[in-house]
Enzyme design. Structure first.
Site, PDB file in Angstrom:
ATOM      1  N   LYS A 178       0.852  -1.180   0.000  1.00 33.12           N
ATOM      2  CA  LYS A 178       0.000   0.000   0.000  1.00 33.12           C
ATOM      3  C   LYS A 178       0.889   1.231   0.000  1.00 33.12           C
ATOM      4  CE  LYS A 178      -4.590   0.716   0.367  1.00 33.12           C
ATOM      5  NZ  LYS A 178      -5.669  -0.158  -0.090  1.00 33.12           N
ATOM      6  N   VAL A 182     -24.830   3.977  -0.118  1.00 35.96           N
ATOM      7  CA  VAL A 182     -25.253   3.563  -1.465  1.00 35.96           C
ATOM      8  C   VAL A 182     -24.542   4.409  -2.523  1.00 35.96           C
ATOM      9  CG1 VAL A 182     -27.429   2.435  -0.943  1.00 35.96           C
ATOM     10  CG2 VAL A 182     -27.382   4.915  -1.126  1.00 35.96           C
ATOM     11  N   VAL A 220     -20.365   1.394  -4.934  1.00 36.39           N
ATOM     12  CA  VAL A 220     -20.526  -0.038  -4.687  1.00 36.39           C
ATOM     13  C   VAL A 220     -21.943  -0.354  -4.217  1.00 36.39           C
ATOM     14  CG1 VAL A 220     -19.757  -2.006  -3.298  1.00 36.39           C
ATOM     15  CG2 VAL A 220     -18.082  -0.365  -4.196  1.00 36.39           C
ATOM     16  N   HIS A 222     -24.712   1.140  -4.669  1.00 32.86           N
ATOM     17  CA  HIS A 222     -25.706   1.312  -5.738  1.00 32.86           C
ATOM     18  C   HIS A 222     -25.839   0.028  -6.557  1.00 32.86           C
ATOM     19  CE1 HIS A 222     -27.971   3.604  -8.767  1.00 32.86           C
ATOM     20  NE2 HIS A 222     -27.293   2.917  -9.667  1.00 32.86           N
TER      21      HIS A 222
END
Length: 363
Positions: free
Chosen positions: A88, A189, A192, A194
């Site tokens: 990362k 929502v 992702v 959604h």
């Protein structure tokens, strides 16, 4: 040396949370770049993980975050069956104010200097357009736009993987993978969440949502009038008759305040780091709530970006993401056999895969 720096070094070299192979501190004064690249493991292959652009309070906090996130990516990539270790990067600064093309190009040169030991992608504060810039200096860049040979938005497969995790949870708990007639509460929502709403409605589930952004709630309500919205997450976790709770926003959703009042029998969502602290997974188990480990079910996105390195093929990725169903079931079975919570079982399986790869000789 300050106590804080000593703390970071102690984490790296002496604690269970450390064990990282390499940490690179990057600075380009001309562009203002200050970044940390952490490589936790390359036992399974080149480290893969996103680039977070965030206004950390200090450099020590940035290093600590990079170490923690890189370690998490080792486990996520291992459980996703990818030939990648965990890494990362974090760029210190406010992306709205400090992000420039010059800075991103300088960052790309640092990633390139690692010669493929670390492959980067998007994360909080970075987007597809940013990866297109980074890629001009670094071939080990994923999450690019389709026009530049990338896969674009990874939220489609992230949502699909979470949906598969939910089906596996239903299979384990109720003996049937179908979510028809089940009530699923989704907190968050956005991109992702959604897509997750669409999967659930297609199968005949009842969906309840909440989001801190009213425009996100309105977008769902306008398109899907059958979806019910509640005021906030506090209300959502108390919804009577809730079968599944899907945290799809910020981390730490499962904590000492939320777990005791949660009405759902299953927790399965896209948010990272859902467990606020060690021990929460036992609290969930003690209440009879089945927890699908977040880094297992939300791996669709990393499956997608990893595929870019081989010439992106959406159907190939979708087939890999569909296997999240089997992986989740295997974790529940291991948890039952070992008498431990699913989160601990997932860790054991991931650690076993990394250990075996390292024993054989790794990469």
């Amino acid at each position: 040396m300050t106590d804080v720096s000593t703390g970071v070094l102690h984490t790296l070299f002496h604690s269970d949370q450390g064990g990282h192979e390499q940490v690179v501190l990057c600075q380009d004064r001309k562009s203002g770049l200050k970044a940390v690249i952490a490589i936790h493991s390359t036992a399974l292959g080149p480290a893969l993980g996103g680039t977070r652009f965030y206004p950390y309070a200090n450099e020590e906090e940035a290093v600590a975050d990079a170490l923690n996130l890189a370690r998490g990516m080792s486990y996520k990539n291992a459980m996703a069956g990818l030939d990648h270790g965990g890494g990362k990067a974090v760029i210190i600064g406010d992306p709205d104010r400090d992000k420039t093309e010059e800075l991103l190009l300088a960052y790309g040169r640092f990633v390139a200097s690692l010669g493929g030991r670390y492959v980067t992608a998007c994360d909080v504060g970075t987007y597809v357009a940013d990866m297109d810039v980074v890629a001009r200096e670094c071939r080990w860049t994923t999450g690019r736009s389709p026009e530049n040979g990338g896969a674009g938005d990874s939220s489609v497969l992230t949502a699909f993987g979470v949906y598969q995790g939910m089906r596996a949870s239903a299979q384990h708990l109720w003996g049937d993978p179908s979510l028809r007639g089940r009530t699923v509460g989704i907190a968050g929502v956005g991109k992702v969440g959604h897509h997750l709403v669409e999967h659930l409605l297609d199968e005949g589930a009842e969906v309840v949502i909440t989001d801190v952004r009213q425009e996100a709630v309105r977008r769902i309500a306008d398109r899907y009038p059958a979806v019910r919205a509640v005021a906030d997450t506090d209300a959502l976790i108390r919804v009577e008759g809730l079968d599944v709770y899907a945290p799809c926003a910020l981390g730490g959703a499962l904590n000492d305040a939320s777990v005791p009042v949660l009405t759902a029998r299953v927790v399965c969502g896209a948010a990272n780091n859902q467990l606020a602290h060690p021990g929460v997974e036992k609290d969930l188990a003690d209440r009879g709530i089945l927890y699908a480990p977040d880094y297992v079910v939300n791996a669709g996105g990393v499956i997608q970006v990893a595929d870019e390195l081989h010439g992106f093929d959406f159907e190939r990725c979708r087939a890999k993401a569909a296997k999240i169903f089997d992986t989740t079931l295997a974790i529940f079975a291991r948890a039952k056999d070992d008498g431990i919570p699913p989160a601990a079982a997932a860790d054991r399986i991931a650690e076993q895969r990394m250990h075996e790869a390292a024993t054989v000789g790794g990469h």
